[in-house]
Design a protein around this motif. Structure first.
Motif, mmCIF file in Angstrom:
data_model
loop_
_atom_site.group_PDB
_atom_site.id
_atom_site.type_symbol
_atom_site.label_atom_id
_atom_site.label_comp_id
_atom_site.label_asym_id
_atom_site.label_seq_id
_atom_site.Cartn_x
_atom_site.Cartn_y
_atom_site.Cartn_z
ATOM 1 N N PHE A 195 0.817 -1.215 0.000
ATOM 2 C CA PHE A 195 0.000 0.000 0.000
ATOM 3 C C PHE A 195 0.854 1.271 0.000
ATOM 4 C CE2 PHE A 195 -2.895 -3.012 2.352
ATOM 5 C CZ PHE A 195 -3.768 -3.202 1.302
ATOM 6 N N GLN B 159 2.161 2.694 2.495
ATOM 7 C CA GLN B 159 1.655 3.516 3.585
ATOM 8 C C GLN B 159 2.000 2.876 4.915
ATOM 9 O OE1 GLN B 159 -2.520 5.077 2.931
ATOM 10 N NE2 GLN B 159 -2.458 3.610 1.247
ATOM 11 N N ASN C 28 -7.421 5.056 -2.577
ATOM 12 C CA ASN C 28 -6.039 4.723 -2.224
ATOM 13 C C ASN C 28 -5.805 4.717 -0.722
ATOM 14 O OD1 ASN C 28 -5.478 4.589 -4.922
ATOM 15 N ND2 ASN C 28 -3.948 6.220 -4.951
ATOM 16 N N CYS D 265 -5.964 3.606 3.144
ATOM 17 C CA CYS D 265 -5.915 2.331 3.856
ATOM 18 C C CYS D 265 -6.351 2.619 5.299
ATOM 19 C CB CYS D 265 -4.494 1.769 3.813
ATOM 20 S SG CYS D 265 -4.363 0.056 4.306
#
Length: 352
Positions: A118, A120, A149, A151
């Motif tokens: 991800f 992130q 996008n 999470c």
């Protein structure tokens, strides 16, 4: 003392934990080489020359302020903005939320550990080669836009004000970005909505950085020298701690924050679109032995499918010819994150 021999410390990617275990310990991989330090040239005398722009004047179409924007992007690649419309309460609320997150116990923060799939989370965001020096900082990266996008499980639940503070701040910064895109389009000789039109599905990534104290601050870097692989970056620093430095004429100039101001810098993508008229400038962060520091950066980019190359309207006004190859933004980004940025090495691969 460089190391106490504890392998857990040597392998740790969390600077706060290194300091908690032994404040005088600096693992070898964080120490700068003598060769690297010898290249430093202090140009702090130029700090007062970094441009400061009044966003309210830009928004009202001031020709003088638009010219200052043009000069700032050409000559410095960095500037500070005042009268940007975000209240001091929103700015301080975001800084407070970031500080409270980084002050959480490590067991709580690692619930949001960085997830490469991800791109992130909390921790080291980029692969680092064995021979590279590590940054003396901890980071939290989160995608804000587009919403798909995001999470959600990586957004901290503590402090409880975190999400609201980030949402309020990012909404204000997005308005600033849209206003700057309009002003940049005009000074580039384009229609006012041209740059915004190239960001129909704008990507916004937030990076919160925490720079702890360092007993040998001159031996480490909070962030190594790099450019930003985006269109523009908007950064909020602590009002009373200087840590950001930009490369200018071969030396390093500190960016001393003005209270309640924001810092804007040109990213690689704007440099390519402008065919090199505007410059994506190397910058880095230094640390302190007496003050910790927090910064919050928002990076604005086009959709990964957008093709990046010098704009035809720009080429028509220049006599130097095309300087950069065409590349999809997603491919450009992928190449940049496969290995941590070093200086301007990535954008140089696309120069003709």
């Amino acid at each position: 003392m460089v190391s106490n021999g504890d392998p857990a410390i040597e392998k740790s990617e969390f600077i706060q934990e290194i300091i908690r275990r032994n404040p005088s310990c600096i693992p070898e991989r964080y120490l700068r080489s003598e060769e690297d330090k010898a290249k430093d040239v202090d140009m702090s005398a130029l700090a007062a020359d970094i441009p400061v722009l009044d966003l309210s004047l830009l928004s009202n179409g001031s020709k003088e302020e638009l010219q200052k924007l043009d000069n700032a992007c050409k000559d410095w690649g960095f500037f500070q903005v005042t009268n940007h419309g975000i209240t001091a309460e929103v700015l301080q609320g975001t800084k407070k939320a970031a500080a409270e997150f980084f002050n959480l116990p490590i067991q709580e923060k690692t619930k949001y550990l960085f997830r490469p799939e991800f791109r992130q989370g909390y921790g080291q965001p980029f692969p680092v080669a064995e021979d590279e020096r590590l940054d003396w900082s901890d980071s939290l990266l989160l995608f804000l836009d587009p919403s798909q996008n995001r999470c959600p499980e990586l957004w901290p639940a503590t402090p409880p004000e975190f999400k609201g503070a980030v949402e309020a701040y990012s909404a204000g910064v997005r308005k600033i970005t849209e206003e700057l895109f309009g002003c940049l389009s005009l000074i580039m000789g384009l229609e006012k909505d041209a740059l915004l039109g190239l960001h129909e599905e704008m990507r916004t990534l937030m990076r919160m950085n925490y720079y702890p104290l360092c007993c040998r601050h001159d031996q480490v870097l909070g962030l190594n020298s790099h450019t930003d692989v985006c269109t523009i970056t908007i950064l909020m620093q602590d009002d009373d701690v200087t840590g950001l430095q930009i490369r200018y004429n071969g030396g390093w100039v500190p960016v001393k924050p003005l209270p309640n101001s924001l810092i804007v810098n040109v990213g690689d993508i704007l440099e390519i679109w402008s065919n090199g008229k505007y410059k994506s400038i190397e910058h880095r962060a230094v640390t302190s032995e007496t003050r910790e520091r927090i910064s919050v950066g928002l990076f604005f980019s086009p959709h990964t499918a957008v093709e990046i190359e010098p704009l035809e309207d720009i080429l028509a006004t220049q006599k130097c010819g095309r300087k950069y190859k065409k590349v999809k933004y997603g491919d450009y980004l992928k190449g940049a994150i496969q290995r941590r940025q070093q200086g301007k090495e990535h954008i140089l691969k696309f120069k003709i």
